[in-house]
Design an enzyme around this catalytic site. Structure first.
Site, PDB file in Angstrom:
ATOM      1  N   HIS A   1       0.788  -1.239   0.000  1.00 57.05           N
ATOM      2  CA  HIS A   1       0.000   0.000   0.000  1.00 57.05           C
ATOM      3  C   HIS A   1       0.821   1.291   0.000  1.00 57.05           C
ATOM      4  O   HIS A   1       1.570   1.554   0.925  1.00 57.05           O
ATOM      5  CB  HIS A   1      -0.910   0.024   1.237  1.00 57.05           C
ATOM      6  CG  HIS A   1      -1.966  -1.009   1.213  1.00 57.05           C
ATOM      7  ND1 HIS A   1      -3.228  -0.780   0.715  1.00 57.05           N
ATOM      8  CD2 HIS A   1      -1.955  -2.300   1.627  1.00 57.05           C
ATOM      9  CE1 HIS A   1      -3.950  -1.880   0.822  1.00 57.05           C
ATOM     10  NE2 HIS A   1      -3.194  -2.816   1.373  1.00 57.05           N
TER      11      HIS A   1
ATOM     12  N   GLU B   1      -4.511   0.351   7.516  1.00 53.84           N
ATOM     13  CA  GLU B   1      -3.226  -0.134   7.027  1.00 53.84           C
ATOM     14  C   GLU B   1      -2.297   1.055   6.881  1.00 53.84           C
ATOM     15  O   GLU B   1      -2.488   1.924   6.031  1.00 53.84           O
ATOM     16  CB  GLU B   1      -3.382  -0.834   5.664  1.00 53.84           C
ATOM     17  CG  GLU B   1      -2.080  -1.283   5.014  1.00 53.84           C
ATOM     18  CD  GLU B   1      -1.604  -2.641   5.490  1.00 53.84           C
ATOM     19  OE1 GLU B   1      -0.518  -3.073   5.071  1.00 53.84           O
ATOM     20  OE2 GLU B   1      -2.316  -3.274   6.288  1.00 53.84           O
TER      21      GLU B   1
ATOM     22  N   HIS C   1      -6.828  -8.796  -0.537  1.00 52.29           N
ATOM     23  CA  HIS C   1      -6.328  -8.029   0.603  1.00 52.29           C
ATOM     24  C   HIS C   1      -7.117  -8.409   1.849  1.00 52.29           C
ATOM     25  O   HIS C   1      -8.232  -8.906   1.767  1.00 52.29           O
ATOM     26  CB  HIS C   1      -6.477  -6.531   0.342  1.00 52.29           C
ATOM     27  CG  HIS C   1      -5.418  -5.969  -0.553  1.00 52.29           C
ATOM     28  ND1 HIS C   1      -4.922  -4.700  -0.415  1.00 52.29           N
ATOM     29  CD2 HIS C   1      -4.751  -6.514  -1.598  1.00 52.29           C
ATOM     30  CE1 HIS C   1      -3.998  -4.480  -1.337  1.00 52.29           C
ATOM     31  NE2 HIS C   1      -3.895  -5.562  -2.074  1.00 52.29           N
TER      32      HIS C   1
ATOM     33  N   SER D   1      -5.849 -12.210   6.309  1.00 51.71           N
ATOM     34  CA  SER D   1      -5.686 -12.839   7.620  1.00 51.71           C
ATOM     35  C   SER D   1      -7.045 -13.171   8.227  1.00 51.71           C
ATOM     36  O   SER D   1      -7.954 -12.337   8.241  1.00 51.71           O
ATOM     37  CB  SER D   1      -4.915 -11.908   8.565  1.00 51.71           C
ATOM     38  OG  SER D   1      -3.598 -11.705   8.107  1.00 51.71           O
TER      39      SER D   1
END
Length: 343
Positions: free
Chosen positions: A96, A169, A252, A255
């Site tokens: 990013h 992020e 993206h 997780s």
């Protein structure tokens, strides 16, 4: 060939798409987390992607001046040396980068690679990400066109994020709401502006409810089947054959995703999935365990001298590397890349 050439990187992505698997893209912030990622790939016999965010690069640049370009270049140069000892192929990527950091990160790195290519060398990084998700789509794609041209000239693949990913992020924050879903119209406008490969190859981070970080079940609703709609909508517009997938998608906020969500994404053209939060925890958890079990050794408690063998950074660092490497091998298994390394 431990660090992929531009041609090999393209081959890696093509193989992933054809084989319905994806490469884990592991964020690193140090030479040790780099080794953990490389070790995980090697143990899984999977090629992979190592990536550095703006915050990671700033950290790598040292806390004295926090220079992102210095940090990114230093780790990339280090990777080119140490990756030779691992029997897998890896690509180097920058994660990013919002608009206000382009001039201090991606643009200088593109210039460095352009200079290398002009001398007959390979680019330093194999791909860079432009995160325009905080901009209007028109502005996002206009900047994307400029960066794609520069990237293509330097034999680099560009990654673009056209609509928001939720969570936070490196200081870029988006709410978790209905705007986290890319529409077919968004995809069509992207294809019109950036082409479908003829202007340079790019990876597309489309939104299907993705959120950075980890949230409790029920707080995030992923719809990876949406990616099929985007592929089919653009394929129909551009006269592609039935079943073709014009886009190379990036997942993206990977997780904490379920195996079924990942499997659906792979079937619909995902070739790269980012992992950061889970690997951060996998690296840190063994360190915490080590400190708790050796409290009076890592600290000089009550005037004692402690135990050098347990406060030596190597003693806990080896466990941290092993913990993160294990999580990387799990990611390879989830993404079906285990055992697919280039021969």
């Amino acid at each position: 060939m431990p660090i992929a050439t531009p041609e090999v990187y393209a081959e890696m992505l093509d193989r992933a798409k054809a084989g319905k698997f994806a490469y884990p893209a592991i964020n690193v912030t140090s030479t040790q987390t780099l080794h953990a990622a490389l070790r995980g790939f090697a143990e899984a016999e999977s090629d992979g992607i190592v990536q550095i965010s703006t915050g990671g690069a700033e950290f790598l640049g040292g806390q004295y001046n926090k220079d992102m370009v210095t940090g990114a270049v230093a780790l990339a140069e280090f990777a080119h040396i140490v990756a030779a000892k691992y029997d897998v192929t890896v690509a180097l990527h920058t994660d990013h980068c919002p608009k206000d950091k382009l001039d201090g990160y991606v643009r200088p790195l593109l210039d460095i690679s352009a200079e290398r290519v002009a001398k007959g060398q390979n680019p330093l990084f194999q791909s860079h990400m432009w995160d325009g998700s905080a901009e209007t789509l028109a502005d996002n794609l206009a900047i994307g066109q400029e960066l794609l041209a520069k990237a293509a000239a330097a034999k680099i693949i560009l990654e673009v994020e056209i609509t928001p990913t939720g969570g936070e992020e490196d200081g870029v924050t988006h709410e978790i709401n209905d705007e986290l879903y890319t529409t077919v119209d968004d995809a069509l406008r992207t294809a019109e502006a950036l082409g479908l490969g003829e202007k340079g190859r790019y990876l597309l981070a489309a939104s299907f409810g993705n959120v950075h970080g980890v949230y409790k079940p029920g707080n995030v609703v992923l719809r990876p089947e949406l990616l099929k709609d985007l592929q089919e909508g653009v394929a129909a517009k551009y006269g592609k054959t039935a079943g073709s997938q014009p886009f190379d998608f990036v997942f993206h906020g990977g997780s904490g995703s379920t195996e079924q969500e990942i499997a659906t994404a792979l079937e619909n053209g995902v070739v790269k999935m980012n992992l950061d939060t889970d690997t951060q925890y996998a690296f840190t958890r063994p360190i915490v365990d080590h400190v708790f079990r050796n409290y009076d050794g890592v600290l000089k408690v009550d005037g004692e001298v402690g135990n050098k063998k347990v406060y030596d950074p190597r003693s806990w660092g080896k466990s941290a590397e092993a913990g993160m490497a294990k999580r990387v091998t799990e990611a390879c298994a989830n993404l079906r890349s285990t055992g697919t390394k280039l021969k």
